[in-house]
Design a protein around this motif. Structure first.
Motif, PDB file in Angstrom:
ATOM      1  N   ARG A 107       0.812  -1.218   0.000  1.00 53.31           N
ATOM      2  CA  ARG A 107       0.000   0.000   0.000  1.00 53.31           C
ATOM      3  C   ARG A 107       0.845   1.267   0.000  1.00 53.31           C
ATOM      4  O   ARG A 107       0.408   2.298  -0.523  1.00 53.31           O
ATOM      5  N   LYS A 108       2.052   1.211   0.577  1.00 52.23           N
ATOM      6  CA  LYS A 108       2.807   2.437   0.794  1.00 52.23           C
ATOM      7  C   LYS A 108       4.182   2.466   0.127  1.00 52.23           C
ATOM      8  O   LYS A 108       4.653   3.528  -0.266  1.00 52.23           O
ATOM      9  N   LYS A 140      -8.240   5.701  -0.856  1.00 57.00           N
ATOM     10  CA  LYS A 140      -9.469   5.338  -0.144  1.00 57.00           C
ATOM     11  C   LYS A 140      -9.212   4.139   0.761  1.00 57.00           C
ATOM     12  O   LYS A 140      -9.677   4.095   1.912  1.00 57.00           O
ATOM     13  N   VAL A 141      -8.447   3.172   0.230  1.00 55.63           N
ATOM     14  CA  VAL A 141      -8.084   1.986   1.022  1.00 55.63           C
ATOM     15  C   VAL A 141      -7.279   2.396   2.248  1.00 55.63           C
ATOM     16  O   VAL A 141      -7.395   1.797   3.323  1.00 55.63           O
ATOM     17  N   GLN A 142      -6.455   3.437   2.101  1.00 59.99           N
ATOM     18  CA  GLN A 142      -5.649   3.924   3.227  1.00 59.99           C
ATOM     19  C   GLN A 142      -6.465   4.748   4.218  1.00 59.99           C
ATOM     20  O   GLN A 142      -5.964   5.144   5.266  1.00 59.99           O
ATOM     21  N   GLY A 143      -7.728   5.042   3.882  1.00 64.82           N
ATOM     22  CA  GLY A 143      -8.574   5.789   4.795  1.00 64.82           C
ATOM     23  C   GLY A 143      -8.480   7.299   4.670  1.00 64.82           C
ATOM     24  O   GLY A 143      -8.939   8.028   5.566  1.00 64.82           O
ATOM     25  N   SER A 198      -9.365  11.096   3.395  1.00 67.58           N
ATOM     26  CA  SER A 198     -10.643  11.760   3.150  1.00 67.58           C
ATOM     27  C   SER A 198     -10.876  11.921   1.657  1.00 67.58           C
ATOM     28  O   SER A 198      -9.931  11.898   0.855  1.00 67.58           O
ATOM     29  N   ARG A 199     -12.139  12.101   1.292  1.00 61.87           N
ATOM     30  CA  ARG A 199     -12.488  12.271  -0.117  1.00 61.87           C
ATOM     31  C   ARG A 199     -11.758  13.472  -0.719  1.00 61.87           C
ATOM     32  O   ARG A 199     -11.209  13.384  -1.822  1.00 61.87           O
ATOM     33  N   ALA A 200     -11.720  14.565   0.015  1.00 59.96           N
ATOM     34  CA  ALA A 200     -11.066  15.770  -0.502  1.00 59.96           C
ATOM     35  C   ALA A 200      -9.572  15.528  -0.709  1.00 59.96           C
ATOM     36  O   ALA A 200      -9.004  15.926  -1.742  1.00 59.96           O
ATOM     37  N   GLU A 201      -8.945  14.862   0.235  1.00 59.44           N
ATOM     38  CA  GLU A 201      -7.500  14.619   0.157  1.00 59.44           C
ATOM     39  C   GLU A 201      -7.165  13.671  -0.994  1.00 59.44           C
ATOM     40  O   GLU A 201      -6.236  13.912  -1.766  1.00 59.44           O
ATOM     41  N   ARG A 202      -7.941  12.592  -1.107  1.00 60.19           N
ATOM     42  CA  ARG A 202      -7.608  11.618  -2.161  1.00 60.19           C
ATOM     43  C   ARG A 202      -7.925  12.165  -3.548  1.00 60.19           C
ATOM     44  O   ARG A 202      -7.196  11.904  -4.505  1.00 60.19           O
ATOM     45  N   HIS A 203      -8.972  12.967  -3.682  1.00 63.65           N
ATOM     46  CA  HIS A 203      -9.283  13.546  -4.980  1.00 63.65           C
ATOM     47  C   HIS A 203      -8.266  14.599  -5.383  1.00 63.65           C
ATOM     48  O   HIS A 203      -7.920  14.714  -6.567  1.00 63.65           O
ATOM     49  N   ALA A 204      -7.758  15.351  -4.420  1.00 65.82           N
ATOM     50  CA  ALA A 204      -6.722  16.340  -4.728  1.00 65.82           C
ATOM     51  C   ALA A 204      -5.467  15.655  -5.262  1.00 65.82           C
ATOM     52  O   ALA A 204      -4.878  16.100  -6.262  1.00 65.82           O
ATOM     53  N   ARG A 249      -2.779   5.554 -11.010  1.00 69.73           N
ATOM     54  CA  ARG A 249      -3.231   4.924  -9.764  1.00 69.73           C
ATOM     55  C   ARG A 249      -2.050   4.343  -8.984  1.00 69.73           C
ATOM     56  O   ARG A 249      -1.980   4.453  -7.751  1.00 69.73           O
ATOM     57  N   SER A 250      -1.110   3.732  -9.700  1.00 71.74           N
ATOM     58  CA  SER A 250       0.035   3.109  -9.024  1.00 71.74           C
ATOM     59  C   SER A 250       0.959   4.139  -8.384  1.00 71.74           C
ATOM     60  O   SER A 250       1.740   3.808  -7.493  1.00 71.74           O
ATOM     61  N   LEU A 251       0.872   5.398  -8.833  1.00 71.58           N
ATOM     62  CA  LEU A 251       1.747   6.451  -8.313  1.00 71.58           C
ATOM     63  C   LEU A 251       1.085   7.302  -7.233  1.00 71.58           C
ATOM     64  O   LEU A 251       1.748   8.116  -6.588  1.00 71.58           O
ATOM     65  N   THR A 252      -0.209   7.104  -7.016  1.00 75.68           N
ATOM     66  CA  THR A 252      -0.957   7.964  -6.103  1.00 75.68           C
ATOM     67  C   THR A 252      -0.407   7.927  -4.683  1.00 75.68           C
ATOM     68  O   THR A 252      -0.404   8.930  -3.972  1.00 75.68           O
ATOM     69  N   THR A 253       0.076   6.772  -4.253  1.00 80.66           N
ATOM     70  CA  THR A 253       0.589   6.631  -2.885  1.00 80.66           C
ATOM     71  C   THR A 253       2.060   7.024  -2.777  1.00 80.66           C
ATOM     72  O   THR A 253       2.663   6.850  -1.723  1.00 80.66           O
ATOM     73  N   GLU A 254       2.624   7.545  -3.874  1.00 81.38           N
ATOM     74  CA  GLU A 254       4.041   7.951  -3.917  1.00 81.38           C
ATOM     75  C   GLU A 254       4.957   6.809  -3.490  1.00 81.38           C
ATOM     76  O   GLU A 254       5.740   6.926  -2.554  1.00 81.38           O
ATOM     77  N   PRO A 255       4.876   5.674  -4.188  1.00 82.65           N
ATOM     78  CA  PRO A 255       5.669   4.503  -3.788  1.00 82.65           C
ATOM     79  C   PRO A 255       7.164   4.732  -3.974  1.00 82.65           C
ATOM     80  O   PRO A 255       7.598   5.481  -4.844  1.00 82.65           O
TER      81      PRO A 255
END
Length: 349
Positions: free
Chosen positions: A113-114, A140-143, A145-151, A185-191
């Motif tokens: 996830r991270k 979203k899986v990480q919990g 907020s909607r505003a944070e994940r959409h940004a 999507r794969s980069l959203t969590t800044e892996p």
């Protein structure tokens, strides 16, 4: 003057040591009995299927490490071992300082996830979610907020060139656009580490070339540590800092694209490389001669590809000076050397 490409060095983010993956009812029993002394006779006698055999390598921080081979060579098996999706039968795998052999299930989930970003041939987009929500899903899986994940998702959508399509559903996108969503999507969590398994193989040739260029653009911006699996040697040499060629579950040779082409370990590697134009891979440094008196024009960079400077050399004097990244003249390249490479020959002595 084309600059030398800086080769990643130093810290190994992934360490793979004597990793085996054996399938069969007796695999665990046989490994306990023989350990690393296992061999082909023992494997065949006990009806085991070796997907990976004694695989060892390191992946350095910031490099693109390509694992390639034909179908059944073991390349995807090793990637899945590195991501914790399957468990090696024997050997040690360390990823970002964590020994996967002693990691708990929750540890592995947390790493995926991270620490890890993953992209596969199957885009695996959720068909009922928009582009924006698909990209935001890991957060979203990480919990978050909607505003944070959409940004964050909007930032990634823009990064891969899909702004304006945030509200589209997957079926409204082309294959290349769907793959861009998967990459975003794969980069959203800044892996820290990015794993890609045949990510472009389902695309048609033109879109595939476009996605390879996009991949390199993203890497220049993000400087990830990358493991990229492919069966296509042209794709491998266009992307890789180093390549591991696999066959029958074994690593046959590891090297830079230039090393594999100029010094193949065996006939299997030579067969892979025989049709690759050397001018696309061989550097000026490899074919240059010593510094000589009376050099004029240039200089050309030692790290430049011969194909990129061929016109300059052929149109200039008999030889041009060759410079290192600091601008020091370290050699000379002449028309005969360039011609030999363009004809896929060895440079003259």
């Amino acid at each position: 003057m084309t600059e030398d490409k800086e080769m990643p060095s130093g810290e190994a983010l992934i360490s793979c040591r004597s990793v085996w993956k054996l399938y069969g009812a007796k695999a665990g029993e046989i490994v306990k009995k023989y350990g690393q002394n296992i061999n082909d006779d023992i494997i065949n006698k006990n009806g085991l299927i070796p997907a990976a055999r004694d695989v060892s390598f390191d992946v350095r921080k910031g490099e693109i490490f390509v694992i390639m081979g034909l179908s059944g060579s073991g390349k995807s098996t090793i990637l899945r071992c590195m991501t914790g999706l399957i468990e090696p039968t024997m050997g040690q795998l360390t990823v970002s300082g964590k020994d996967l052999g002693t990691a708990s299930r929750q540890d592995l989930i947390g790493m995926r996830r991270k620490v890890m970003g993953m992209v596969f041939q199957d885009f695996a987009l959720l068909p009922h979610l928009t582009v924006l929500d698909n990209v935001a899903f890991p957060l979203k899986v990480q919990g978050k907020s909607r505003a944070e994940r959409h940004a964050k998702a909007r930032e990634m959508v823009e990064l891969v060139g899909l702004e304006g399509r945030e509200a589209y559903l997957p079926h409204e996108l082309s294959g290349g656009q769907q793959q861009r969503v998967g990459i975003a999507r794969s980069l959203t969590t800044e892996p820290e580490i990015w794993f890609l398994d045949e990510p472009f193989s389902a695309l048609d040739p033109l879109i595939r070339a476009e996605m390879q260029d996009e991949f390199l653009r993203l890497q220049n911006l993000l400087q990830k540590s990358i493991v990229f699996v492919t069966h296509d040697f042209d794709e491998a040499i266009g992307l890789a800092d180093r390549i591991a060629i696999m066959a029958g579950g074994r690593v046959v040779q590891i090297g830079t694209p230039e090393e594999l082409i100029t010094n193949p370990a065996d006939d299997y590697v030579a067969k892979f490389t025989e049709k690759v134009p050397r001018s696309k891979v061989v550097s000026v440094r490899t074919v240059m001669g010593p510094v000589r008196a009376g050099l004029t024009g240039g200089p050309v960079a030692a790290g430049a590809l011969v194909g990129d400077v061929a016109q300059q050399v052929m149109a200039g004097a008999d030889a041009l000076p060759v410079a290192d990244p600091d601008g020091r003249i370290i050699g000379a390249i002449d028309r005969a050397s360039v011609t030999a490479v363009l004809l896929n020959q060895s440079a003259p002595a």
